[in-house]
Design a protein around this motif. Structure first.
Motif, PDB file in Angstrom:
ATOM      1  N   PHE A  53       2.706  11.689 -16.072  1.00  0.00           N
ATOM      2  CA  PHE A  53       2.541  10.122 -16.269  1.00  0.00           C
ATOM      3  C   PHE A  53       1.519   9.494 -15.595  1.00  0.00           C
ATOM      4  CE2 PHE A  53       5.931  10.110 -13.316  1.00  0.00           C
ATOM      5  CZ  PHE A  53       5.710   8.775 -12.643  1.00  0.00           C
ATOM      6  N   ARG A  54       0.832   8.631 -15.784  1.00  0.00           N
ATOM      7  CA  ARG A  54      -0.283   7.889 -15.102  1.00  0.00           C
ATOM      8  C   ARG A  54      -0.081   6.512 -14.804  1.00  0.00           C
ATOM      9  NH1 ARG A  54      -6.537   7.760 -16.848  1.00  0.00           N
ATOM     10  NH2 ARG A  54      -6.417   9.904 -16.065  1.00  0.00           N
ATOM     11  N   GLN A  55      -0.316   6.154 -13.415  1.00  0.00           N
ATOM     12  CA  GLN A  55       0.138   4.742 -13.232  1.00  0.00           C
ATOM     13  C   GLN A  55      -1.129   4.096 -12.208  1.00  0.00           C
ATOM     14  OE1 GLN A  55       3.886   3.466 -12.778  1.00  0.00           O
ATOM     15  NE2 GLN A  55       3.407   1.788 -11.439  1.00  0.00           N
ATOM     16  N   GLN A  56      -1.323   2.930 -12.449  1.00  0.00           N
ATOM     17  CA  GLN A  56      -2.462   2.168 -11.541  1.00  0.00           C
ATOM     18  C   GLN A  56      -1.831   1.322 -10.726  1.00  0.00           C
ATOM     19  OE1 GLN A  56      -5.579  -0.215 -13.557  1.00  0.00           O
ATOM     20  NE2 GLN A  56      -6.940   0.142 -12.009  1.00  0.00           N
ATOM     21  N   PHE A  57      -2.257   1.195  -9.597  1.00  0.00           N
ATOM     22  CA  PHE A  57      -1.532   0.325  -8.612  1.00  0.00           C
ATOM     23  C   PHE A  57      -2.384  -0.844  -8.197  1.00  0.00           C
ATOM     24  CE2 PHE A  57       0.389   4.412  -8.246  1.00  0.00           C
ATOM     25  CZ  PHE A  57       1.683   4.318  -8.230  1.00  0.00           C
ATOM     26  N   PHE A  58      -1.627  -2.040  -7.971  1.00  0.00           N
ATOM     27  CA  PHE A  58      -2.246  -3.205  -7.691  1.00  0.00           C
ATOM     28  C   PHE A  58      -1.893  -3.516  -6.172  1.00  0.00           C
ATOM     29  CE2 PHE A  58      -2.840  -2.777 -12.085  1.00  0.00           C
ATOM     30  CZ  PHE A  58      -4.363  -3.109 -12.220  1.00  0.00           C
ATOM     31  N   THR A  59      -2.568  -3.679  -5.232  1.00  0.00           N
ATOM     32  CA  THR A  59      -1.947  -3.970  -3.703  1.00  0.00           C
ATOM     33  C   THR A  59      -2.615  -5.310  -3.268  1.00  0.00           C
ATOM     34  OG1 THR A  59      -3.921  -2.902  -2.870  1.00  0.00           O
ATOM     35  CG2 THR A  59      -1.956  -1.479  -3.259  1.00  0.00           C
ATOM     36  N   GLU A  60      -3.161  -6.124  -3.942  1.00  0.00           N
ATOM     37  CA  GLU A  60      -3.827  -7.266  -3.379  1.00  0.00           C
ATOM     38  C   GLU A  60      -3.271  -8.628  -4.204  1.00  0.00           C
ATOM     39  OE1 GLU A  60      -7.983  -7.101  -3.277  1.00  0.00           O
ATOM     40  OE2 GLU A  60      -7.917  -5.562  -1.908  1.00  0.00           O
ATOM     41  N   PRO A 107       1.081   6.835  -0.371  1.00  0.00           N
ATOM     42  CA  PRO A 107       0.020   5.635   0.112  1.00  0.00           C
ATOM     43  C   PRO A 107      -0.748   5.495  -1.297  1.00  0.00           C
ATOM     44  CG  PRO A 107      -0.390   7.778   1.117  1.00  0.00           C
ATOM     45  CD  PRO A 107       0.866   7.943   0.382  1.00  0.00           C
ATOM     46  N   VAL A 108      -0.928   4.304  -1.462  1.00  0.00           N
ATOM     47  CA  VAL A 108      -2.102   3.782  -2.538  1.00  0.00           C
ATOM     48  C   VAL A 108      -2.782   2.674  -2.192  1.00  0.00           C
ATOM     49  CG1 VAL A 108      -0.196   4.527  -4.391  1.00  0.00           C
ATOM     50  CG2 VAL A 108      -0.238   2.119  -3.389  1.00  0.00           C
ATOM     51  N   HIS A 109      -4.042   2.567  -2.729  1.00  0.00           N
ATOM     52  CA  HIS A 109      -5.111   1.423  -2.508  1.00  0.00           C
ATOM     53  C   HIS A 109      -5.108   0.634  -3.985  1.00  0.00           C
ATOM     54  CE1 HIS A 109      -6.382   3.628   1.139  1.00  0.00           C
ATOM     55  NE2 HIS A 109      -6.401   4.754   0.594  1.00  0.00           N
ATOM     56  N   ASN A 168       0.623  -1.222   0.047  1.00  0.00           N
ATOM     57  CA  ASN A 168       0.094  -0.067  -0.041  1.00  0.00           C
ATOM     58  C   ASN A 168       1.040   1.341  -0.077  1.00  0.00           C
ATOM     59  OD1 ASN A 168      -2.424  -1.369   0.177  1.00  0.00           O
ATOM     60  ND2 ASN A 168      -2.187  -1.695   2.385  1.00  0.00           N
ATOM     61  N   ARG A 169       2.227   1.247  -0.499  1.00  0.00           N
ATOM     62  CA  ARG A 169       2.871   2.295  -0.274  1.00  0.00           C
ATOM     63  C   ARG A 169       3.631   2.263  -1.985  1.00  0.00           C
ATOM     64  NH1 ARG A 169       3.298   5.700   3.625  1.00  0.00           N
ATOM     65  NH2 ARG A 169       2.717   5.046   5.617  1.00  0.00           N
ATOM     66  N   ALA A 170       3.575   3.156  -2.380  1.00  0.00           N
ATOM     67  CA  ALA A 170       4.303   3.296  -3.727  1.00  0.00           C
ATOM     68  C   ALA A 170       5.653   3.981  -3.484  1.00  0.00           C
ATOM     69  CB  ALA A 170       3.481   4.003  -4.959  1.00  0.00           C
ATOM     70  N   LEU A 171       6.654   3.519  -4.202  1.00  0.00           N
ATOM     71  CA  LEU A 171       8.140   4.534  -4.269  1.00  0.00           C
ATOM     72  C   LEU A 171       8.268   4.994  -5.585  1.00  0.00           C
ATOM     73  CD1 LEU A 171      10.758   4.689  -2.733  1.00  0.00           C
ATOM     74  CD2 LEU A 171      11.655   2.851  -4.221  1.00  0.00           C
ATOM     75  N   LEU A 172       8.457   6.402  -5.601  1.00  0.00           N
ATOM     76  CA  LEU A 172       8.675   7.187  -6.981  1.00  0.00           C
ATOM     77  C   LEU A 172      10.151   7.221  -6.963  1.00  0.00           C
ATOM     78  CD1 LEU A 172       7.823   8.934  -9.150  1.00  0.00           C
ATOM     79  CD2 LEU A 172       7.699  10.877  -7.665  1.00  0.00           C
ATOM     80  N   ASN A 173      10.950   6.976  -7.837  1.00  0.00           N
ATOM     81  CA  ASN A 173      12.134   7.128  -7.977  1.00  0.00           C
ATOM     82  C   ASN A 173      12.494   7.992  -9.476  1.00  0.00           C
ATOM     83  OD1 ASN A 173      15.089   6.490  -7.800  1.00  0.00           O
ATOM     84  ND2 ASN A 173      15.034   5.293  -9.478  1.00  0.00           N
ATOM     85  N   ILE A 174      13.465   9.040  -9.165  1.00  0.00           N
ATOM     86  CA  ILE A 174      13.545  10.025 -10.244  1.00  0.00           C
ATOM     87  C   ILE A 174      15.147  10.058 -10.633  1.00  0.00           C
ATOM     88  CG2 ILE A 174      13.421  12.439 -11.175  1.00  0.00           C
ATOM     89  CD1 ILE A 174      10.677  11.148 -10.781  1.00  0.00           C
ATOM     90  N   THR A 175      15.600  10.071 -11.731  1.00  0.00           N
ATOM     91  CA  THR A 175      17.016  10.462 -11.865  1.00  0.00           C
ATOM     92  C   THR A 175      17.244  11.354 -13.056  1.00  0.00           C
ATOM     93  OG1 THR A 175      17.658   8.159 -10.948  1.00  0.00           O
ATOM     94  CG2 THR A 175      19.246   9.290 -12.700  1.00  0.00           C
ATOM     95  N   ILE A 176      18.070  12.304 -13.096  1.00  0.00           N
ATOM     96  CA  ILE A 176      18.389  13.127 -14.219  1.00  0.00           C
ATOM     97  C   ILE A 176      19.622  12.924 -14.555  1.00  0.00           C
ATOM     98  CG2 ILE A 176      18.405  15.601 -14.785  1.00  0.00           C
ATOM     99  CD1 ILE A 176      16.711  14.644 -11.552  1.00  0.00           C
TER     100      ILE A 176
END
Length: 149
Positions: free
Chosen positions: A142-149, A116-118, A60-68
């Motif tokens: 950008f768009r992203q869908q999350f799956f936690t189950e 936090p994501v559901h 239920n937690r997403a990690l965003l990672n950015i590199t330039i």
């Protein structure tokens, strides 16, 4: 850098690179720069890596990672920048994502933040990158869908 921290860094980078195809790393180019981004559920990160970076592992937690990367030379070089990010779900709830910079002695520079994501929740992400010497920020959406189950 001690051996445990180097191993943790390598494992984090590997975890981010082997994320499922729907969450594969992507990038956008801006002249001599590339902004690479990746989001995955934090439970996909190995426990030792998460512990080393103080990341809470959870579906239920997403990690965003950015590199330039500066691509003007022979080899792309990670650079420091001012980076901010936010996400808005489909019901209009906005979340500012607190990013922290991680710099390693092997010249790796990246920015990570948790959100936090559901299950089946979709977020529209906006990342603003201000590179020193550039008049305008680079904006990645950008768009992203999350799956936690």
């Amino acid at each position: 850098m001690n051996r445990i921290r180097m191993t943790a860094c390598a494992l984090l980078l590997i975890a981010l690179m082997i994320a499922p195809a729907s969450q594969a790393q992507q990038f956008e180019g801006f002249g001599n720069y590339e902004v690479h981004y990746n989001v995955l559920n934090s439970d996909q990160i190995p426990a030792t890596v998460a512990q080393g970076y103080g990341i809470q592992r959870s579906a239920n937690r997403a990690l965003l990672n950015i590199t330039i990367l500066d691509t003007s030379g022979e080899t792309p070089t990670p650079i420091h920048a001012r980076v901010s990010a936010s996400a808005v779900n489909l019901t209009g709830q906005r979340r500012e994502i607190e990013l922290r910079e991680i710099s390693d002695s092997d010249d790796a520079v990246y920015y990570i933040g948790l959100l936090p994501v559901h299950n089946m929740e979709t977020y529209n992400f906006t990342v603003n990158v201000q590179v020193e010497g550039e008049a305008d920020p680079f904006v990645v959406s950008f768009r992203q869908q999350f799956f936690t189950e």
